[in-house]
Design an enzyme around this catalytic site. Structure first.
Site, PDB file in Angstrom:
ATOM      1  N   HIS A   1       0.832  -1.209   0.000  1.00  0.00           N
ATOM      2  CA  HIS A   1       0.000   0.000   0.000  1.00  0.00           C
ATOM      3  C   HIS A   1       0.865   1.256   0.000  1.00  0.00           C
ATOM      4  CE1 HIS A   1      -2.923   3.023   1.273  1.00  0.00           C
ATOM      5  NE2 HIS A   1      -3.838   2.206   0.805  1.00  0.00           N
TER       6      HIS A   1
ATOM      7  N   GLU B   1      -4.890   1.592  -7.065  1.00  0.00           N
ATOM      8  CA  GLU B   1      -5.221   2.762  -6.253  1.00  0.00           C
ATOM      9  C   GLU B   1      -4.295   3.914  -6.627  1.00  0.00           C
ATOM     10  OE1 GLU B   1      -6.935   1.391  -2.057  1.00  0.00           O
ATOM     11  OE2 GLU B   1      -4.784   1.046  -2.208  1.00  0.00           O
TER      12      GLU B   1
END
Length: 257
Positions: A101, A171
Site C-alpha cells: 500500500h 489505487e
C-alpha cells in the site's frame, strides 16, 4: 463481470477493538441476507487490524466473508520483533493479506524488493496477496498503466514458477482519500491494460483487478467489466454503503444473463 465480483474492505487503523467487532457483526448480518453473497455473485473480504483478526474470523465463520491482514513479514519465523508472519496469519484463519500500500511505502519506506518478498511470503503460506499499485501523481492512462505493470511485474517475477494468483488493487495515490475517485474512463483504461498484461502471465492465472482510491457506491456499475471488483476504505464504514455495492453486483449479474 463473468466471475464473482471481489469486494475487499480495509479498516486501516480507524476502529477500536469493540467497534471493529460491532461493525463485523453488522456486515455478517448483511452477508447472511444478501443474495449477492448467498448466490455466489460476490466474494467479500475484510482486513481488520491485527489484534481483531481472531474475533473477526469467529464472527464471519460460515457467513460467506473472508478475513485477511493489512500486512505481513517476509520471513515465516525468527527474531523479528513486532512482526507477524504469513504462517501465523494462515493459522489464525486469514485468507488474504494486503501488501505494497502507498502508505506503507511512504511512511515505512517499503521498496519494490520488500513488497515482492512479502508477496512471495503470502503465496508460499497459501494467502492471496492484495497487491496495491498506483501512480503517485496524475498522468496519462497509458503512463499510469506502464507504472503499475512495472510494479506487478516485480512481484510476479519474484514468485518465479510459484503460482501467483493475485488481487491487484489499482489505487492511484493522488485519489486515495480524495473526495472523488479517479475519472471512470481513466480507471477503465488503466485497469484493462493491467488485466490484459496479467492474462499473458502463465503463473498469474486467476488473478483479479479491483479499484480502490475513494471507491464507493455507484462506481462499480460505471466501471463495468473493466474491473473485477472494488477495494474499499472509509466509505465502507457505513454498512449501508456495503449493501448498496452488493446491490450493484446483483443488478450487474442479472443484466449479464
Amino acid at each position: 463481470m463473468h466471475r464473482p465480483a471481489t469486494i475487499g474492505i480495509s479498516l486501516k487503523m480507524y476502529m477500536g477493538y469493540e467497534q471493529t467487532a460491532l461493525w463485523c457483526t453488522r456486515i455478517a448480518e448483511i452477508a447472511d441476507a444478501h443474495p449477492a453473497i448467498a448466490g455466489g455473485l460476490a466474494q467479500l473480504f475484510v482486513l481488520p487490524s491485527f489484534p481483531a483478526i481472531p474475533r473477526c474470523v469467529e464472527i464471519f465463520a460460515g457467513r460467506g466473508v473472508d478475513v485477511g491482514a493489512q500486512n505481513l513479514f517476509w520471513e515465516d519465523a525468527g527474531a523479528f520483533t513486532g512482526e507477524v508472519s504469513g504462517r501465523m496469519l494462515l493459522e489464525m484463519g486469514c485468507s488474504y493479506v494486503e501488501v505494497g500500500h502507498a502508505e506503507r511505502r511512504r511512511i515505512f519506506g517499503e521498496s519494490d524488493r520488500i513488497v515482492a518478498a512479502k508477496t512471495v511470503a503470502a503465496l508460499r503460506n497459501g494467502l492471496t496477496p492484495v497487491v496495491c499499485v498506483g501512480e503517485p501523481v496524475r498522468m496519462t492512462p497509458e503512463e499510469a498503466a506502464v507504472s503499475c505493470i512495472r510494479d506487478v511485474d516485480a512481484v510476479v517475477a519474484a514468485a518465479g514458477l510459484m503460482p501467483a494468483s493475485l488481487v491487484v488493487a489499482y489505487e492511484p495515490q493522488w485519489a486515495i482519500g480524495a473526495a472523488d475517485p479517479a475519472p471512470v474512463d481513466y480507471i477503465q483504461q488503466v485497469c484493462r491494460t493491467i488485466s490484459g498484461w496479467l492474462a499473458g502471465q502463465p503463473n498469474a492465472t486467476g488473478s483479479r483487478i479491483v479499484y480502490g482510491g475513494s471507491a464507493g457506491p455507484g462506481l462499480l456499475s460505471q466501471l463495468g467489466d473493466a474491473v473485477d471488483g472494488l477495494f474499499l476504505g472509509r466509505r465502507a464504514h457505513d454498512p449501508g454503503a456495503v449493501v448498496s455495492i452488493l446491490d450493484e453486483v446483483a443488478v450487474s449479474a442479472r443484466a449479464a444473463k
